[in-house]
Design a protein around this motif. Sequence first.
Motif, PDB file in Angstrom:
ATOM      1  N   LEU A 169       0.850  -1.190   0.000  1.00 52.20           N
ATOM      2  CA  LEU A 169       0.000   0.000   0.000  1.00 52.20           C
ATOM      3  C   LEU A 169       0.884   1.239   0.000  1.00 52.20           C
ATOM      4  CD1 LEU A 169      -2.737   1.447   0.267  1.00 52.20           C
ATOM      5  CD2 LEU A 169      -2.521   1.204   2.751  1.00 52.20           C
ATOM      6  N   LYS A 170       0.645   2.120  -0.979  1.00 50.62           N
ATOM      7  CA  LYS A 170       1.384   3.385  -1.056  1.00 50.62           C
ATOM      8  C   LYS A 170       0.381   4.515  -1.256  1.00 50.62           C
ATOM      9  CE  LYS A 170       5.202   5.791  -3.349  1.00 50.62           C
ATOM     10  NZ  LYS A 170       6.293   5.690  -4.352  1.00 50.62           N
ATOM     11  N   LEU A 194       4.316  -0.734   3.497  1.00 50.50           N
ATOM     12  CA  LEU A 194       3.438   0.419   3.684  1.00 50.50           C
ATOM     13  C   LEU A 194       4.239   1.702   3.509  1.00 50.50           C
ATOM     14  CD1 LEU A 194       0.787   1.789   4.571  1.00 50.50           C
ATOM     15  CD2 LEU A 194       1.528   1.467   6.941  1.00 50.50           C
ATOM     16  N   GLU A 195       3.756   2.588   2.630  1.00 49.73           N
ATOM     17  CA  GLU A 195       4.365   3.893   2.414  1.00 49.73           C
ATOM     18  C   GLU A 195       3.297   4.974   2.545  1.00 49.73           C
ATOM     19  OE1 GLU A 195       7.542   4.317  -0.673  1.00 49.73           O
ATOM     20  OE2 GLU A 195       6.727   2.417  -1.392  1.00 49.73           O
ATOM     21  N   VAL A 196       3.539   5.926   3.418  1.00 49.07           N
ATOM     22  CA  VAL A 196       2.632   7.058   3.622  1.00 49.07           C
ATOM     23  C   VAL A 196       3.449   8.330   3.433  1.00 49.07           C
ATOM     24  CG1 VAL A 196       1.040   8.197   5.196  1.00 49.07           C
ATOM     25  CG2 VAL A 196       1.256   5.700   5.235  1.00 49.07           C
ATOM     26  N   PHE A 216       8.377  -0.162   6.158  1.00 54.25           N
ATOM     27  CA  PHE A 216       7.510   0.968   6.476  1.00 54.25           C
ATOM     28  C   PHE A 216       8.244   2.262   6.176  1.00 54.25           C
ATOM     29  CE2 PHE A 216       5.918   4.012   9.805  1.00 54.25           C
ATOM     30  CZ  PHE A 216       4.699   4.250   9.192  1.00 54.25           C
ATOM     31  N   ASN A 217       7.627   3.109   5.353  1.00 53.66           N
ATOM     32  CA  ASN A 217       8.212   4.389   4.965  1.00 53.66           C
ATOM     33  C   ASN A 217       7.212   5.492   5.277  1.00 53.66           C
ATOM     34  OD1 ASN A 217       9.701   6.458   3.855  1.00 53.66           O
ATOM     35  ND2 ASN A 217       9.267   5.913   1.737  1.00 53.66           N
ATOM     36  N   VAL A 236      12.664   0.362   8.433  1.00 57.81           N
ATOM     37  CA  VAL A 236      11.854   1.520   8.812  1.00 57.81           C
ATOM     38  C   VAL A 236      12.546   2.782   8.311  1.00 57.81           C
ATOM     39  CG1 VAL A 236      10.912   2.889  10.706  1.00 57.81           C
ATOM     40  CG2 VAL A 236      10.927   0.387  10.859  1.00 57.81           C
ATOM     41  N   ALA A 237      11.802   3.642   7.618  1.00 61.17           N
ATOM     42  CA  ALA A 237      12.319   4.925   7.147  1.00 61.17           C
ATOM     43  C   ALA A 237      11.374   6.020   7.619  1.00 61.17           C
ATOM     44  CB  ALA A 237      12.431   4.945   5.629  1.00 61.17           C
ATOM     45  N   LEU A 238      11.908   6.954   8.414  1.00 61.84           N
ATOM     46  CA  LEU A 238      11.119   8.070   8.916  1.00 61.84           C
ATOM     47  C   LEU A 238      11.707   9.367   8.374  1.00 61.84           C
ATOM     48  CD1 LEU A 238      10.729   7.005  12.660  1.00 61.84           C
ATOM     49  CD2 LEU A 238       9.159   6.563  10.766  1.00 61.84           C
ATOM     50  N   HIS A 239      10.900  10.127   7.684  1.00 56.18           N
ATOM     51  CA  HIS A 239      11.322  11.427   7.146  1.00 56.18           C
ATOM     52  C   HIS A 239      10.510  12.476   7.889  1.00 56.18           C
ATOM     53  CE1 HIS A 239      13.342   9.360   3.778  1.00 56.18           C
ATOM     54  NE2 HIS A 239      12.337   8.524   3.909  1.00 56.18           N
TER      55      HIS A 239
END
Length: 285
Positions: A169-170, A194-196, A216-217, A236-239
């Motif tokens: 899901l993006k 999952l990308e949000v 997870f992004n 995990v990628a948190l921007h």
Amino acid sequence: MKRVCESSADRITDLPADVIQRILVFLPIKDAAKTSILSRKWRHQWLSIPQLVFDNGFAQLKSDFEARSKLIMLSVYRTLLVHDGPITKFELSVLGLEFCDEIEHIVRYLSSKGVQDLKLSCSSPNPSTGGYKIHTSLFSALNLKSLNLNSCVFTPPTWFVGFSKLTNLKLVDAALPDGFFVDFLPKCPMLECLEVIECSGHSDKLEIAAPFLKSFNLEAYFMEICFKHAPLLSVVALHLSEADTPDMVPLFASLPALQEFHVNYDFLRVSLVHHILYPTVAYFA
């Protein structure tokens, strides 16, 4: 030379139908349509290919965006009108294409064709509304395995039972309902990626409960991030903006399978906490 050409033509004609379909899937849709001149057996094969991709290559970018958009939608409509068979993959992602009523009709049509991989990337003619609203028929497409949406209002109806097969899901620049992660994700039990990205409308608290989630992004604003149940999550990628201050210690403690952690700010503090808890895990700036 004539005998050689006839022999080559025969070999093409004699290919099994499933092999022809496999070849056509790897061709841009315009080139797939052109194969209809190869032989009588090939004439209608492209009409039943299960994957339809309308991207920038299909659109042939021009400066007249309005005229181009009308031509694109006309071509998509014509293709769907003559298409025969299931559609497992559909992509409409053309630079500068604005949402129109025809796209809503397409979503309705695809939902009844067993679509498994769907990507819609178009802009809203009125960005102040938060984008175009995804038609509720999408939420009845229970065969979906991959969903990629851009610039839309993503509001599941009350009767939505879930996407039991969804693994990817993006959501990009989408307006999400309050409590989206708490209410929607449990209805996608097989979700792996999952990308949000730059989405709005959700609360400041992010809770992730996804037993099969592996990647997870997130590019959004959150004051609190909690992985309630994500035992397989390894990337995990948190921007985050400089104003975001989520507590990282409980975040790491709830991710036993973590292998990669990416963050775009406060390198020293995050990397130290990360290595104290999990010395074997590499940090990537």
